[in-house]
Design an enzyme around this catalytic site. Structure first.
Site: not given
Length: 287
Positions: A136, A149
């Site tokens: 990501s 995350y």
């Protein structure tokens, strides 16, 4: 439909919905035999089609990983790539995130990725295949409420860098794909988790971090609207799988491409101010 890949296998985790499902479908259309890891039988039936074989796979369950490897071996075809796409998103300030949630994020996003990769590396060595890790843009820069995350995705980036150097002498490529904002079910589930975590905060924590969480929710909503579709993103993963010599990293979406360049040159505190300004604008736009 191309049949040039019909004798090769792809393993992809996290293929129930979103990017994983779109990638599995696209690869099957190219002629690959795709073993697509899903969590539930109903997801398997929805995904099944010629060349696309769903298989129950929780990357935190060693027995299910072993069953996948056994099924792959029965096919008798070379493994072109393992695509580590399984992911779990949970967003809250570091102070308020329960430790069991931290462990869940890292169990899926980091240790599950390692477990599946380790299990398939013997096959990848034989086929000179590749590892494709879906990271990501949050693995390059962290925003408020993204500690867990982003922490897991930073770990994926570091693991991938080490693995790329370890496997290069043996002819196995390692690729990282870094999506930015996307219109996916995972983003929706992440918002639901964020609301749940906000409700679990103590009154003192809520008074301290409510604005942070509301800004996070506004920002993710705006990114979903502007983000790329799963089908568009899957084309980048296809390039990472099929390029003769893939790049170490691919970004998906304009926001990821811009951010990956900015972090190379901007001092941390200036980057912090830019992020804060962007979040404020997103929050105002949602009101």
């Amino acid at each position: 439909m191309s049949t040039s890949y019909e004798n090769e296998v792809i393993v992809i985790s996290g293929a129930s919905t979103g990017l994983g499902a779109a990638t599995a479908r696209l690869l099957a259309e190219q002629g690959f035999h795709v073993l697509a890891g899903v969590r539930r039988e109903q997801d398997a039936e929805r995904l099944r089609r010629p060349g696309l074989e769903p298989i129950l796979l929780d990357v935190t369950e060693p027995s299910q990983i072993a069953q996948l490897v056994e099924r792959m071996n029965t096919l008798g075809k070379p493994l072109r790539a393992v695509i580590n796409n399984a992911g779990f998103a949970a967003n809250a300030p570091v102070e308020t995130m329960p430790l069991e949630t931290w462990r869940k994020v890292f169990d899926v996003n980091v240790f599950g990725l390692i477990a599946l990769t380790q299990a398939l590396l013997p096959s990848l060595h034989r086929s000179k295949g590749r590892v494709v890790n879906i990271s990501s843009v949050g693995g390059r820069v962290a925003l408020p409420a993204f500690g867990a995350y982003s922490g897991s995705k930073f770990a994926v980036e570091g693991i991938s860098d080490a693995l790329r150097q370890e496997l290069a002498p043996h002819g196995v490529q390692v690729v990282v794909v870094e999506p930015g904002g996307m219109r996916t079910d995972m983003a929706v589930r992440g918002e639901e988790m964020a609301h749940s975590l906000l409700e679990r905060m103590t009154p003192e924590q809520r008074s301290r971090y409510n604005d942070t969480m509301q800004t996070f929710l506004s920002y993710t909503a705006s990114m979903e609207q502007a983000g790329v579709s799963s089908e568009q993103a899957a084309k980048t993963v296809l390039r990472a799988v099929t390029a003769e010599r893939s790049r170490p990293r691919y970004t998906i979406g304009r926001d990821a491409a811009v951010m990956s360049r900015l972090i190379r040159f901007l001092p941390d505190r200036l980057l912090d101010r830019m992020i804060a300004s962007t979040l404020r604008r997103s929050s105002k736009a949602e009101r």
